[in-house]
Motif scaffolding. Structure first.
Motif, short mmCIF file in Angstrom:
data_model
loop_
_atom_site.label_atom_id
_atom_site.label_comp_id
_atom_site.label_asym_id
_atom_site.label_seq_id
_atom_site.Cartn_x
_atom_site.Cartn_y
_atom_site.Cartn_z
N GLU A 74 0.72 -0.54 0.02
CA GLU A 74 -0.21 -0.34 0.17
C GLU A 74 1.12 1.42 0.34
OE1 GLU A 74 -2.77 1.99 3.07
OE2 GLU A 74 -2.98 -0.33 3.20
N GLY A 75 0.60 1.99 -0.69
CA GLY A 75 1.13 3.42 -0.76
C GLY A 75 2.21 3.55 -2.04
N THR A 76 1.98 2.58 -3.28
CA THR A 76 2.52 2.89 -4.21
C THR A 76 3.39 3.79 -5.36
OG1 THR A 76 2.98 -0.35 -3.61
CG2 THR A 76 3.83 0.88 -5.87
N THR A 106 -0.68 5.53 -8.39
CA THR A 106 -0.10 4.80 -7.04
C THR A 106 -1.32 3.58 -6.81
OG1 THR A 106 -0.78 5.76 -4.55
CG2 THR A 106 -2.21 6.15 -6.06
N LEU A 107 -0.95 3.41 -4.94
CA LEU A 107 -2.48 1.81 -4.94
C LEU A 107 -2.64 1.93 -3.57
CD1 LEU A 107 -3.00 -0.54 -6.98
CD2 LEU A 107 -1.06 -2.02 -5.21
N ASP A 108 -3.44 2.28 -2.95
CA ASP A 108 -4.49 2.88 -1.47
C ASP A 108 -5.20 0.88 -1.20
OD1 ASP A 108 -6.08 3.06 -3.20
OD2 ASP A 108 -6.35 5.58 -2.19
N ARG A 109 -5.52 1.16 -0.11
CA ARG A 109 -6.31 0.37 -0.47
C ARG A 109 -7.76 -0.22 -0.74
NH1 ARG A 109 -7.44 -1.61 6.53
NH2 ARG A 109 -5.15 -2.41 6.16
N ALA A 140 -6.40 -0.46 -4.57
CA ALA A 140 -6.10 -2.58 -4.39
C ALA A 140 -7.09 -3.85 -4.29
CB ALA A 140 -5.04 -2.72 -3.24
N ASN A 170 -13.45 1.96 2.46
CA ASN A 170 -12.45 0.56 2.75
C ASN A 170 -13.54 -1.01 2.91
OD1 ASN A 170 -9.87 1.08 3.02
ND2 ASN A 170 -10.08 1.73 4.98
#
Length: 543
Positions: free
Chosen positions: A51-53, A66-69, A72, A318
């Motif tokens: 997470e956070g990439t 970006t990739l967050d929860r 993803a 989420n």
């Protein structure tokens, strides 16, 4: 660039590269069989990229990923369905005309769809969102029948309206930023204090609600899903509508909250949840019933988003993403199941119908299914007051709608010959069905904060069972009213508007002729004056 960054970048680049390679005739001839590979990097990124990439493309592209929860979660479910549906499409579409064109539209829609879950800057988001919106037209209109052309036209017109709303909102969002292409999170952080806040939020909700299919912007779903080929229907209903969901997640200020707009989303969501059920139970075709089910389910997601926006609870997104994964896999599995049932007969039909029924009833909260977990996860957010009760009754409506779907599918298959669907179609369907039943169990503890075994407690099971029982009773009552079946056409309010169009035009022409005639008749003015005096006298006398 790290391995995680490469996977996130390949999420968007691989399907675009495969589309570009279709200019080569040899690759184009095999493109249909390679569709299963296009979403693989996205699935790997959802599973293994932390997470956070962040991924930055240099100038002149200036694209940030970006990739967050929530991204993803939705990316993983979407990639799995896209891959399985791609394998299904390779078998289902084999030997049919225009398969190369279908593969190209598929890859473009896939690239835009997956891109919405990972893009982090405004310009790039608008680009990938427009890509999924417009490329999906090729999937909807692929059959080139009158029905498909009409559905495609309605879809693309509404998509352009949504694009116009979002373009205006994005320009207003970026107006106060020193950067030409700011990050989404930066402009959203400033949105609550913007003097144009309410106008921007209204445009954002309009644009993304249209893609989600919230009432009254839902009319493209029941037209597009039945018209598209079976695997295209699966991804349109399971994944493409989630572009609207991730859009609201990305662009609404959940950190600070907007109670008024949260209430608007909740109200629209409740109306949509009930409307989808009420119209869906009148439908005669299985795919149309599933389309209205998607409308109803998107209503629930809108309610959850409205609660989070009203309370300023960023963690609520989420839960929305988790419920979205459940819906993606189940609804994709159900659309593929319609194709499997149509190609199966005899004794082999029973296990197919049984698995189809389990998937369908999971949308109503059948215990031990992903739907049960999704419903239980939403209970604390919805509460146990009037709103919670209203959504429990909506869950009963989902059960009713799915029982209607099961009866319709079983009735359509009653005359099937003793055949079996090809393994190349059955295997992808089983993969999606298994994922729909298993994947949410692995995600439930992290999203809900409770152990998965808590879903097996008696009080939890009761919360699931009584709405389903209510839905079953409603189904028994519905079967007594045969006149309900087919009483509302696919597309409901749009079809009604189209049917009323000639009458409205004739009325307008008649009014114009009457007005022109009265203008030529000198007595008309005197009569109108007399009528006005009589009305005035009546009012005076009444007082």
């Amino acid at each position: 660039m790290s391995t995680a960054g490469l996977l996130v970048a390949a999420t968007l680049l691989l399907p675009l590269a495969m589309t570009a390679l279709c200019v080569i005739s040899a690759f184009r001839a095999r493109a249909l069989s390679l569709l299963v590979l296009a979403p693989i990097p996205a699935l790997m990124a959802a599973l293994w990229a932390p997470e956070g990439t962040l991924v930055f493309f240099p100038a002149p592209f200036r694209m940030t990923l970006t990739l967050d929860r929530p991204g993803a979660l939705l990316l993983g479910g979407a990639a799995l369905l896209w891959s399985a549906a791609g394998a299904f499409a390779a078998a289902y579409m084999a030997g049919k005309p225009r398969t190369a064109g279908f593969a190209i539209w598929w890859l473009l829609t896939l690239a835009g769809s997956l891109g919405t879950f990972v893009v982090a800057d405004i310009a790039s988001f608008y680009l990938v969102y427009g890509l999924v919106s417009l490329a999906a037209f090729g999937l909807i209109a692929h059959e080139q029948t009158a029905r498909a052309q009409h559905a495609g036209t309605v879809y693309v017109v509404l998509a352009l309206v949504g694009e116009a709303c979002l373009l205006l909102a994005f320009v207003m969002l970026a107006a106060g930023s020193p950067e030409a292409n700011p990050l989404i999170r930066d402009v959203v952080a400033k949105l609550p204090s913007s003097p144009m806040r309410d106008g921007i939020v209204a445009l954002l909700i309009l644009g993304f609600a249209l893609k989600m299919g919230l009432v009254p912007l839902h009319v493209w779903l029941p037209l597009a899903h039945p018209a598209a080929p079976m695997p295209a229907s699966a991804v349109l209903s399971g994944v493409v509508v989630k572009a609207g969901v991730i859009g609201l997640i990305r662009f609404l200020p959940f950190d600070s909250g907007l109670p008024g707009w949260g209430a608007v989303l909740m109200l629209v969501g409740i109306v949509t949840a009930y409307y989808g059920v009420i119209v869906g139970v009148t439908q005669l075709r299985a795919k149309t019933i599933l389309a209205y089910s998607t409308v109803s389910q998107m209503g629930l997601l809108a309610v959850l988003l409205g609660i989070s926006l009203g309370e300023g609870d960023p963690g609520g997104v989420n839960l929305v993403a988790y419920y979205g994964v459940h819906h993606t896999l189940v609804k994709g599995g159900l659309f593929l199941a319609v194709g499997i049932v149509a190609a199966t007969g005899g004794a082999r039909l029973r296990p197919v119908l049984l698995l189809t029924a389990i998937l369908a009833l999971s949308l109503g909260g059948l215990p031990l299914t992903s739907g049960a977990l999704a419903k239980l996860a939403t209970k604390p957010t919805l509460g146990y007051g009037a709103l919670g009760m209203a959504m429990s009754v909506a869950a009963a409506g989902s059960t009713l709608l799915m029982l209607h779907f099961i009866a319709t599918v079983a009735g359509d298959a009653r005359g099937n010959a003793e055949t079996v669907a090809p393994a190349s179609e059955v295997v992808p369907w089983l993969v999606v069905a298994l994922a729909a039943l298993v994947v949410p169990w692995s995600l439930y503890p992290a999203v809900s904060g409770d152990p998965a075994l808590s879903a097996l407690q008696p009080d939890a099971i009761w919360k699931l069972v009584w709405p389903m029982a209510l839905g079953g009773v409603a189904m028994l009552l519905l079967r007594r009213f045969r006149a309900v079946s087919g009483s509302i056409p696919e597309g409901d309010i749009l079809v009604l508007a189209e049917r009323c169009g000639p009458a409205v035009r004739r009325l307008g022409v008649g009014v114009e002729h009457l007005d022109a005639g009265l203008r030529r008749w000198p007595v008309a003015g005197l009569l109108l004056l007399c009528i006005a005096i009589a009305l005035a006298g009546s009012l005076i006398a009444w007082r």
